[in-house]
Design an enzyme around this catalytic site. Structure first.
Site, mmCIF file in Angstrom:
data_model
loop_
_atom_site.group_PDB
_atom_site.id
_atom_site.type_symbol
_atom_site.label_atom_id
_atom_site.label_comp_id
_atom_site.label_asym_id
_atom_site.label_seq_id
_atom_site.Cartn_x
_atom_site.Cartn_y
_atom_site.Cartn_z
ATOM 1 N N GLY A 118 74.077 54.117 12.309
ATOM 2 C CA GLY A 118 74.878 55.332 12.273
ATOM 3 C C GLY A 118 76.118 55.157 11.439
ATOM 4 O O GLY A 118 76.483 54.043 11.051
ATOM 5 N N THR B 80 79.470 49.884 18.770
ATOM 6 C CA THR B 80 79.960 48.718 19.523
ATOM 7 C C THR B 80 80.260 49.095 20.965
ATOM 8 O O THR B 80 79.944 48.333 21.894
ATOM 9 C CB THR B 80 81.222 48.156 18.849
ATOM 10 N N GLU C 218 96.205 81.507 -2.865
ATOM 11 C CA GLU C 218 95.632 81.304 -1.531
ATOM 12 C C GLU C 218 95.240 82.627 -0.889
ATOM 13 O O GLU C 218 94.241 82.686 -0.152
ATOM 14 C CB GLU C 218 96.633 80.553 -0.642
ATOM 15 N N HIS D 79 91.734 83.516 -2.029
ATOM 16 C CA HIS D 79 90.688 82.830 -1.259
ATOM 17 C C HIS D 79 90.489 83.484 0.107
ATOM 18 O O HIS D 79 89.359 83.742 0.541
ATOM 19 C CB HIS D 79 91.072 81.363 -1.047
#
Length: 626
Positions: A190, A197, A413, A416
């Site tokens: 993974g 662990t 911005e 967007h």
């Protein structure tokens, strides 16, 4: 190890003392023959040993010393007259063996010590001061390992896969009576930070068995044979503590394909791997020893490691989904005093692609923000600030921006954000800011409602249109162009190219892969051309068509919603950051509510200018203008 070193130290001290016993009297500087005779006449000399022309003199008080006689033939008679004891010694009288030991003893000691070191290296260093061949595995006994499956969240499927290891270690007869054999090795695969662990330690903690932990790089050293010796020693220790678990982290450091090294089959790393293969499934059975290894590069492991009988079970520990992220956050939030407004589900929804380690870091950063503000509990705002810092970098409050640049960034911005709000399949806009962060001067942050599994054509086309919203806003409202959309163009072109060449989403070119195929080689990459020049021209033409259509859509949406863009620009210039609630208010045609009871934005905002910067985007569909 320390006992043998102490023995050698004692031997050295004994030899040093022995040599000092046979040390010759030192030559007394400043004592002449005349002075010596005067001392003898005055009764200050006790005895004299004559050896040739050398006189070893013992005074009545003080240390012995030595002078050279000038050849006085009456010296003996005079000394006897003064009451001095006189004796003689032949030149060859000293012990030859002791003289040889005196001169050769240190050399022999050094040679013996060197042979001792070589012997320890060749024998694997068992119990020696230089134990090169000793395993570096750290042992955590069952009493000190408090990690259980309750501490592992976000990987329920992986826990189910390895839970039978706990049953076997707790009650092996349950499987042996039916002829069953537990897997000898389990390979956890993974991305980094997903808890591989931690899962291995939880298995040992649940089964109450010893846990040996070692890294793959700890096996290989510059000395030939050391890695193989460490593997042997590790498995010997494991067999003595069976049943137990041996965990090898980053096993790809030692388990890569054989035959690829510069030294061929004699390479030290390959010798270590060969010894590991023998220990895991050789002539001797490792009853009760289960080997668990972790890696994020399973593609480079040797096939002999992955065959049944060695790592015969592979468990994928992937990035958690939204439910898994919520569970992981709840585990980490136990250790942090949180406010009642902290909602783990909201934080989980806003962190797609985060691993367990990333979420732990997020909780820690939020706690640090709260501590800096002298709070007693961690609030939701601290998590928002920590998330912004991780995604976009720290705020550059000291950055000085001209008002013209702030205005241009606000239009970029806003372009967007407005395009994203008007398209039906786009992710909801979570936040828009023109506060400089990291390398970005502004960010439009879209927050997905769910984890994305597949990519769909309509959504990919809308993503291209949203990326073009910044440049389209510059053209429509500022009548200019800046370099701020450069990264937008790169990402939009990549999406369109993948749609045409990889995903078969072009009506003109159909369902065929037109991308160049690449294969990994040992020293580079081998590239093979898969399409002709004429076909490549059609591919480029189709990509150009997709980009032009989506740019036209973005521009048309902004031209039809000028008032909303202007209102959002005003809010950004006034408050620098607006959230989802304020954005929704703007898109509804209303003035946004001010944050923290601040005054509403003013109305005298100019609508022209230029801007420049670099486009950046984060993993949460954030579009940044830098």
């Amino acid at each position: 190890m320390f006992s043998k070193a102490a023995v050698w130290l004692v031997i050295a001290l004994v030899l040093f003392t022995l040599f000092k016993q046979f040390d010759k009297p030192r030559v007394q500087e400043g004592v002449t023959y005349s002075k010596f005779m005067d001392d003898a006449k005055n009764g200050k000399i006790q005895d004299v040993i004559i050896q040739g022309r050398n006189l070893d003199i013992t005074p009545t008080y003080g240390r012995k010393y030595q002078i050279v006689s000038p050849g006085d033939i009456w010296m003996v008679g005079d000394l006897m007259k003064y009451g001095v004891q006189v004796s003689g010694r032949a030149d060859g009288e000293p012990n030859v063996l002791m003289s040889a030991l005196y001169y050769l003893g240190p050399t022999m000691l050094i040679i013996g010590f060197w042979f001792y070191v070589i012997r320890q290296m060749q024998s694997g260093g068992k119990g020696g001061a230089f134990s090169f061949g000793k395993s570096r595995a750290r042992l955590i006994d069952e009493n000190n390992n408090t990690v259980t499956f309750t501490d592992v969240a976000g990987c329920d499927e992986a826990k189910d896969e390895v839970y039978e290891l706990v049953d076997f270690l707790s009650d092996p007869l349950k499987f042996q009576k039916l002829g069953g054999r537990i897997p000898c090795g389990v390979l956890l695969i993974g991305p980094p930070g997903t808890g591989k662990t931690l899962l291995a330690r939880a298995i040992a903690g649940e089964a109450k068995v010893p846990f040996f932990s070692i890294s793959g790089s700890d096996f290989v050293e510059m000395f030939v044979g050391v890695g193989a010796a460490r593997v042997r020693d590790m498995f010997e220790r494991a067999k003595k503590n069976a049943p137990c678990i041996v965990f090898i982290d980053e096993i790809d450091a030692v388990g890569r394909h054989r035959g690829a090294g510069m030294g061929g089959g004699n390479d030290e790393r390959e010798q270590t791997l060969n010894q590991m293969l023998v220990e895991m499934d050789g002539f001797e059975a490792n009853s009760g020893v289960i080997v668990i290894a972790a890696t994020n590069r399973s593609d480079v492991l040797d096939k002999a490691l992955l065959r049944p009988g060695r790592f015969d079970r592979q468990v994928y520990v992937g990035l958690p989904d939204i439910r898994g992220r919520e569970q992981i956050l709840k585990v980490h939030l136990r250790k942090v005093p949180i406010s009642h407004d902290v909602d783990a589900s909201v934080v989980a929804r806003s962190t797609p692609g985060f691993s367990g380690a990333d979420l732990a870091n997020l909780v820690n950063e939020a706690a640090l923000f709260a501590a800096r503000r002298s709070k007693r509990v961690v609030e939701m705002q601290d998590f928002e600030d920590a998330k912004d810092k991780i995604f976009m970098g720290p705020e550059r409050k000291s950055a000085v921006m001209r008002e013209e640049e702030r205005r241009n960034t606000a239009y970029h911005e806003s372009g967007h954000a407005v395009v994203a709000k008007l398209l039906p399949y786009a992710d909801p806009v979570h936040k828009v800011t023109i506060m400089p962060r990291g390398w970005a001067l502004g960010v439009t942050w879209q927050l997905p409602e769910y984890d994305r599994v597949n990519l769909y054509r309509d959504k990919m086309l809308e993503e291209i249109a949203i990326l073009f919203g910044g440049r389209a806003a510059e053209e429509v409202f500022l009548h200019s162009m800046s370099t701020g959309a450069s990264n937008d163009f790169e990402r939009a072109t990549k999406i369109a190219r993948d749609m045409v060449t990889r995903y078969g989403m072009s009506d003109v070119l159909g369902t065929m892969v037109y991308i160049d195929t690449e294969q990994d080689a040992m020293f580079g990459r081998i590239s093979a051309r898969s399409v002709s020049e004429a076909t490549q021209q059609k591919v480029d033409s189709e990509i150009r068509r997709i980009l032009d259509e989506q740019y036209a859509i973005a521009r048309s949406l902004l031209e039809d919603n000028r008032e909303k863009v202007e209102r959002m620009v005003k809010a950004l210039r006034e408050w620098e950051t607006i959230d989802a609630e304020q954005i929704n208010s703007i898109m509804s045609g209303n003035d946004p509510l001010p944050p923290n009871n601040l005054p509403p934005p003013s109305s005298d905002v100019p609508s022209s200018g230029t801007g420049e910067g670099i486009e950046v985007k984060s993993t949460t569909s954030a579009t940044a203008h830098a």
